[in-house]
Design a protein around this motif. Structure first.
Motif, PDB file in Angstrom:
ATOM      1  N   THR A 210     130.972  18.904  -6.003  1.00 29.06           N
ATOM      2  CA  THR A 210     130.148  19.658  -6.951  1.00 29.06           C
ATOM      3  C   THR A 210     130.935  20.784  -7.610  1.00 29.06           C
ATOM      4  N   THR A 211     131.980  21.239  -6.928  1.00 30.21           N
ATOM      5  CA  THR A 211     132.770  22.329  -7.506  1.00 30.21           C
ATOM      6  C   THR A 211     133.551  21.875  -8.741  1.00 30.21           C
ATOM      7  N   GLN A 212     133.684  20.542  -8.907  1.00 37.84           N
ATOM      8  CA  GLN A 212     134.440  20.044 -10.060  1.00 37.84           C
ATOM      9  C   GLN A 212     133.559  19.896 -11.297  1.00 37.84           C
ATOM     10  N   LEU A 213     132.253  20.105 -11.137  1.00 37.38           N
ATOM     11  CA  LEU A 213     131.330  19.831 -12.239  1.00 37.38           C
ATOM     12  C   LEU A 213     131.171  21.029 -13.169  1.00 37.38           C
ATOM     13  N   SER A 214     130.818  20.745 -14.428  1.00 35.16           N
ATOM     14  CA  SER A 214     130.513  21.827 -15.363  1.00 35.16           C
ATOM     15  C   SER A 214     129.095  22.319 -15.080  1.00 35.16           C
ATOM     16  N   GLY A 215     128.747  23.449 -15.677  1.00 34.28           N
ATOM     17  CA  GLY A 215     127.419  24.026 -15.465  1.00 34.28           C
ATOM     18  C   GLY A 215     126.313  23.050 -15.835  1.00 34.28           C
ATOM     19  N   GLY A 216     126.489  22.386 -16.973  1.00 34.68           N
ATOM     20  CA  GLY A 216     125.469  21.445 -17.433  1.00 34.68           C
ATOM     21  C   GLY A 216     125.327  20.272 -16.493  1.00 34.68           C
ATOM     22  N   GLN A 217     126.461  19.774 -16.032  1.00 36.58           N
ATOM     23  CA  GLN A 217     126.431  18.630 -15.107  1.00 36.58           C
ATOM     24  C   GLN A 217     125.745  19.010 -13.811  1.00 36.58           C
ATOM     25  N   LYS A 218     126.081  20.203 -13.327  1.00 34.82           N
ATOM     26  CA  LYS A 218     125.463  20.659 -12.075  1.00 34.82           C
ATOM     27  C   LYS A 218     123.950  20.720 -12.211  1.00 34.82           C
ATOM     28  N   GLN A 219     123.487  21.275 -13.338  1.00 31.33           N
ATOM     29  CA  GLN A 219     122.051  21.459 -13.490  1.00 31.33           C
ATOM     30  C   GLN A 219     121.340  20.106 -13.589  1.00 31.33           C
ATOM     31  N   ARG A 220     122.010  19.125 -14.179  1.00 35.65           N
ATOM     32  CA  ARG A 220     121.400  17.799 -14.252  1.00 35.65           C
ATOM     33  C   ARG A 220     121.251  17.227 -12.847  1.00 35.65           C
ATOM     34  N   VAL A 221     122.268  17.446 -12.021  1.00 39.78           N
ATOM     35  CA  VAL A 221     122.185  16.975 -10.636  1.00 39.78           C
ATOM     36  C   VAL A 221     121.057  17.712  -9.902  1.00 39.78           C
ATOM     37  N   ALA A 222     120.952  19.015 -10.191  1.00 41.29           N
ATOM     38  CA  ALA A 222     119.916  19.812  -9.524  1.00 41.29           C
ATOM     39  C   ALA A 222     118.519  19.306  -9.897  1.00 41.29           C
ATOM     40  N   ILE A 223     118.352  18.922 -11.149  1.00 37.07           N
ATOM     41  CA  ILE A 223     117.047  18.400 -11.580  1.00 37.07           C
ATOM     42  C   ILE A 223     116.759  17.080 -10.864  1.00 37.07           C
ATOM     43  N   ALA A 224     117.787  16.232 -10.790  1.00 42.09           N
ATOM     44  CA  ALA A 224     117.615  14.963 -10.084  1.00 42.09           C
ATOM     45  C   ALA A 224     117.248  15.216  -8.632  1.00 42.09           C
ATOM     46  N   ARG A 225     117.908  16.184  -8.035  1.00 40.99           N
ATOM     47  CA  ARG A 225     117.645  16.480  -6.632  1.00 40.99           C
ATOM     48  C   ARG A 225     116.189  16.902  -6.421  1.00 40.99           C
ATOM     49  N   ALA A 226     115.701  17.755  -7.333  1.00 42.31           N
ATOM     50  CA  ALA A 226     114.320  18.218  -7.202  1.00 42.31           C
ATOM     51  C   ALA A 226     113.355  17.034  -7.316  1.00 42.31           C
ATOM     52  N   LEU A 227     113.667  16.083  -8.210  1.00 45.96           N
ATOM     53  CA  LEU A 227     112.766  14.942  -8.387  1.00 45.96           C
ATOM     54  C   LEU A 227     112.783  14.016  -7.186  1.00 45.96           C
ATOM     55  N   LEU A 228     113.931  13.949  -6.514  1.00 48.00           N
ATOM     56  CA  LEU A 228     114.065  13.047  -5.374  1.00 48.00           C
ATOM     57  C   LEU A 228     113.327  13.542  -4.133  1.00 48.00           C
ATOM     58  N   THR A 229     112.795  14.767  -4.185  1.00 49.86           N
ATOM     59  CA  THR A 229     112.038  15.253  -3.029  1.00 49.86           C
ATOM     60  C   THR A 229     110.608  14.735  -3.052  1.00 49.86           C
ATOM     61  N   ASP A 230     110.285  13.879  -3.990  1.00 52.53           N
ATOM     62  CA  ASP A 230     108.948  13.322  -4.115  1.00 52.53           C
ATOM     63  C   ASP A 230     107.921  14.447  -4.261  1.00 52.53           C
ATOM     64  N   PRO A 231     108.096  15.293  -5.275  1.00 57.89           N
ATOM     65  CA  PRO A 231     107.244  16.480  -5.368  1.00 57.89           C
ATOM     66  C   PRO A 231     105.880  16.164  -5.985  1.00 57.89           C
ATOM     67  N   GLN A 232     104.875  16.947  -5.608  1.00 56.33           N
ATOM     68  CA  GLN A 232     103.581  16.840  -6.299  1.00 56.33           C
ATOM     69  C   GLN A 232     103.504  17.882  -7.419  1.00 56.33           C
ATOM     70  N   LEU A 233     104.507  18.751  -7.448  1.00 53.25           N
ATOM     71  CA  LEU A 233     104.591  19.743  -8.518  1.00 53.25           C
ATOM     72  C   LEU A 233     106.068  20.064  -8.701  1.00 53.25           C
ATOM     73  N   LEU A 234     106.474  20.158  -9.954  1.00 53.75           N
ATOM     74  CA  LEU A 234     107.860  20.511 -10.227  1.00 53.75           C
ATOM     75  C   LEU A 234     107.855  21.921 -10.807  1.00 53.75           C
ATOM     76  N   VAL A 235     108.734  22.742 -10.275  1.00 54.73           N
ATOM     77  CA  VAL A 235     108.774  24.122 -10.715  1.00 54.73           C
ATOM     78  C   VAL A 235     110.177  24.400 -11.232  1.00 54.73           C
ATOM     79  N   MET A 236     110.270  24.938 -12.435  1.00 52.66           N
ATOM     80  CA  MET A 236     111.599  25.138 -13.024  1.00 52.66           C
ATOM     81  C   MET A 236     111.710  26.554 -13.565  1.00 52.66           C
TER      82      MET A 236
END
Lengths: 357, 240, 228
Positions: free
Chosen positions: A133-159
């Motif tokens: 993750t240290t090799q990623l740009s800010g934008g790339q990191k945030q895209r991964v972070a969004i994916a991670r939040a979705l993979l938690t099977d959330p009933q609500l997404l908070v951003m």
């Protein structure tokens, strides 16, 4: 349905002053609900209280579940609330690669409506899965972070301002994605970008000075001069325009705004029937007669609805056209010369405008 | 500035030491420390010479002297380390002398009475001794136990010196031990058996003057140590 | 090259260091976590007690342990109620002493890692659904793994080098309490210099390479993670 009535008091370490935050609202959760307000108004604190990361008192109800009730001494810890959270900064775990970061969410949530591959593909980081993750740009990191939040099977997404530090390219990829996701999972979305607000949400909570000042449709709130929003609004309003056609050779959209024709520059054909354009109040020229023989493309027939003078001896006119409104920012001298008043019929010429979506 | 300060301090310190009496530094094996301190106090009183006592295990003191530690007199707990210094040419023309001969005591604080020789021979279990590899009392303990045919039968808790061996028994962490008789006398302990001297080589505590600038005063102290009244005193403190 | 006694001492030392390290790694992390996070009034006191072996002469610790192990006192009496021999001069006694003596060497690197650990990673872990303890061992532990290894390695190395305390309470029993440093001391005291040289050189080589591993590799790695 998310219903909350929470208090939190802060003591400033340096000054010793205490400040009291009190948030109370009831939100129907469908699509994106934006939380909008000045920086320092308490948006992030509100969100952290809702997620359970910040201790507070009061009550929070989500659907029929109690997340917090100080009265009945109930507190559901963050990890049990099933909220996917995207913070302002990506917060990926530095000791794991991208795949492992995402796997951590999957391991806990089990099967979800999303898969790592599918999200990586949609968010354009398939080739980065094995990267640190240290090799990623800010934008790339945030895209991964969004994916991670979705993979938690959330009933609500908070951003929390997820796009604020990203480049234009990432924003253009992520905004439609977020909007599409909100059809499946309700989203609470902190922003102080009007563009994001109007593009994403049909509902907003206006946070000001540690309180929920208002709640409702963004356009309605922006027109309400009683609200603190007015200082944003005076800079320019956003209007809904229906698309009638697109001229490839001239790069112009022909649109219809309350039965009047409006031309908007665009690089390509818009993909929806409705577009939103922001008209900056300083880019509106007011005339008693249509101006002829000029480069101005757009001339709208409007009525002066309200007159407001600001501290700099300038005048803000609220102009009505059908159901919608725009602001024009003119000098006091012009105002006097044209002898304008509430009810005057004038022609608003718009120099430039930007498409919001 | 710094140099000035250093010289002021230096001069100040030397005035201080000049003003005081002559001083000798004596390295004493730890088992003899208390007695040596007693004797040194009397000596200072009579001869107006200060005596600094440094005590450690004989082996440690030997190492220090070998590497140039500024001692004027060495009181070892054995003969061996004195001889080693002699061989290493660290003592000039000075001859070694014997100032005391140690005795071993079989000490069993939990016994009802003083144990007999039979009790000692019948003893089983763990026994505290000084390290027989290098501590003089440990060497003697091993010899004594071997001579009564017990050496292989017991488990040994080894102190690195005889004082530590004493401490192991005194703290009740081990039931009995072969300790210095002098320590038992000094601490007025009970329930011990004086080990017959015929069971081990004599524990000869030898000393030597180290041929330093203070050799004259050191010789005085050596003679004092060997004088009759002091020898009687040493004898009364548990040495032969 | 090494005599049987030396080999036995080396083996015993490794055993002592391993057992001590395992025990320390069990209870030092929660203690370090508490020290890093707690606002309690007694925290500075506990912190001082943990750090005490850093400045206290080992002989003081050894002396008090010897007293505590004796049947005259509670700990020693309790131990003797189900054991034949005193805790002193036993392997178990050495383990207790080593745990106390090496405690700060294990607690401090962990405490420092926990202090520098960004709280935000804990928050993320919670939002991923990981409970209070689960997030520690599933996420934070792997993240701070280099610090855990450093802590363990320092505790291990410090136990290997332990001398004063063992001298006081060991009793120099081959195979039970005669560890490397004591064996070395014996060699020096009995003027067996070549044996002493062998053991000393081995200890020196071990210590240098061990520290290079800790400071040259593990610590850098941890800093990279913590500063990311």
């Amino acid at each position: 349905m998310l219903k909350f009535d929470i208090q939190k008091s802060f003591t400033h370490k340096q000054t010793g002053q205490t400040s009291e935050l009190h948030f109370k609202a009831q939100v129907n959760l469908s699509g994106v609900c934006a939380i909008f307000g000045d920086s320092g108004a308490g948006k992030t604190t509100l969100l952290r209280c809702l997620v359970g990361l910040e201790p507070c008192t009061g009550a929070i109800q989500f659907s029929n579940k109690t997340w917090l009730s100080t009265d009945s001494k109930q507190l559901l810890p963050t990890e049990k609330r099933r909220i996917g959270v995207v913070f302002q900064e990506p917060r990926l775990f530095p000791h794991l690669n991208v795949q492992q970061n995402l796997q951590l969410a999957v391991n806990k949530a089990g099967h979800t409506g999303f898969s790592i591959e599918q999200l990586a593909d949609k968010l354009g980081f398939s080739e980065l899965l094995s990267h640190q993750t240290t090799q990623l740009s800010g934008g790339q990191k945030q895209r991964v972070a969004i994916a991670r939040a979705l993979l938690t099977d959330p009933q609500l997404l908070v951003m929390d301002e997820p796009l604020s530090s990203l480049d234009q390219g990432s924003k253009q990829l992520l905004l439609p994605f977020i909007k599409a996701i909100s059809q499946q999972i309700p989203i609470l979305y902190i922003t102080h970008s009007e563009q994001e607000l109007f593009y994403l949400s049909r509902h907003m909570l206006l946070v000001n000075d540690g309180k929920i000042e208002a709640s409702g449709e963004p356009q309605q709130l922006f027109l309400n001069s009683d609200l603190s929003l007015i200082k944003f609004a005076h800079q320019g309003l956003i209007l809904n325009v229906s698309v009638k056609g697109y001229d490839q050779s001239e790069g112009l959209i022909k649109g219809c705004l309350e039965l009047q024709t409006l031309y908007v520059s665009a690089e390509s054909q818009p993909d929806s029937e409705q577009i939103q354009v922001k008209i900056n109040s300083r880019d509106v020229i007011v005339a008693l007669q249509p101006i002829v023989g000029s480069s101005l493309l757009n001339c709208l027939s409007v009525t002066v609805e309200e007159v407001h003078m600001d501290a700099q001896k300038a005048v803000i006119l609220t102009l009505q056209l059908g159901e919608q409104y725009m602001y024009a920012y003119i000098t006091l001298r012009s105002f006097n010369k044209l002898q304008l008043a509430v009810g005057s019929h004038v022609y608003a010429h718009v120099k430039t405008m930007s498409i919001v979506n | 500035m710094l140099r000035l300060l250093v010289s002021v301090i230096f001069v100040g310190l030397s005035c201080f030491s000049v003003a005081s009496q002559a001083t000798i530094n004596v390295a004493v094996a730890s088992n003899f420390k208390v007695s040596a301190q007693d004797i040194a106090d009397q000596f200072s009183h009579e001869y107006n010479i200060d005596v600094n006592i440094s005590s450690a295990s004989t082996g440690t003191l030997y190492q220090q002297i070998l590497h140039g530690a500024p001692f004027d007199l060495f009181l070892s707990a054995d003969q061996k380390h004195v001889d080693l210094l002699l061989q290493a040419n660290k003592v000039g023309d000075n001859q070694p002398f014997v100032y005391a001969q140690g005795r071993l005591g079989f000490w069993m604080p939990s016994a009802e009475t003083n144990p007999s020789i039979e009790d000692f021979i019948a003893y089983t279990g763990r026994l505290a001794i000084a390290n027989p590899k290098f501590a003089p009392y440990g060497v003697a303990a091993q010899q004594a136990l071997t001579s009564v045919g017990k050496w292989e039968d017991l488990q040994y808790i080894q102190g690195s010196n005889i004082s530590q061996t004493y401490q192991f028994v005194e703290s009740n962490n081990v039931k009995a031990g072969l300790v210095a008789y002098a320590a038992l006398v000094q601490k007025k302990q009970q329930h011990y058996l004086l080990i017959p001297t015929k069971w081990h080589q004599p524990i000869i505590q030898a000393g030597v003057v180290l041929g330093t600038a203070q050799a004259e005063q050191a010789n005085l102290f050596r003679d004092y140590l060997q004088s009759k009244p002091i020898q009687q005193l040493i004898h009364s403190q548990g040495y032969n | 090259m090494f005599s049987e006694g030396d080999l036995q001492a080396i083996w015993l030392t490794l055993k002592l260091a391993s057992v001590t390290t395992i025990l320390l790694m069990l209870f030092a992390p929660p203690l370090a976590w508490w020290l890093a996070r707690s606002q309690a009034k007694i925290r500075p006191l506990v912190e001082s007690l943990v750090a005490l072996p850093l400045i206290l002469p080992p002989t003081v610790l050894g002396f008090y342990l010897l007293i505590a192990f004796s049947p005259n006192h509670f700990l020693g009496r309790w131990w003797l109620s189900f054991n034949e021999h005193s805790l002193a001069f036993s392997f178990s006694g050495l383990v207790i002493a080593s745990v106390v003596y090496s405690l700060p060497f294990v607690v401090q690197p962990l405490q420092s890692a926990f202090v520098h650990l960004d709280k935000r990673y804990l928050e993320v872990s919670a939002t991923l659904g990981y409970g209070k303890y689960e997030r520690l061992y599933k996420i934070i532990f792997p993240m701070l793994l280099p610090s855990f290894i450093i802590a363990g390695a320092l505790g291990f190395a410090h136990t290997i080098g332990e001398f004063g305390v063992v001298l006081m309470i060991g009793g120099n029993i081959p195979g039970e309490t005669q560890v490397l440093s004591i064996q070395l001391f014996d060699h020096v005291e009995s003027l067996q210099y070549s044996e002493a040289h062998q053991l000393s050189f081995m200890l020196l080589a071990f210590s240098v390479s061990w520290l290079v591993l800790i400071y040259g590799f593990l610590q850098k790695r941890q800093q990279r993670i913590l500063n990311a």
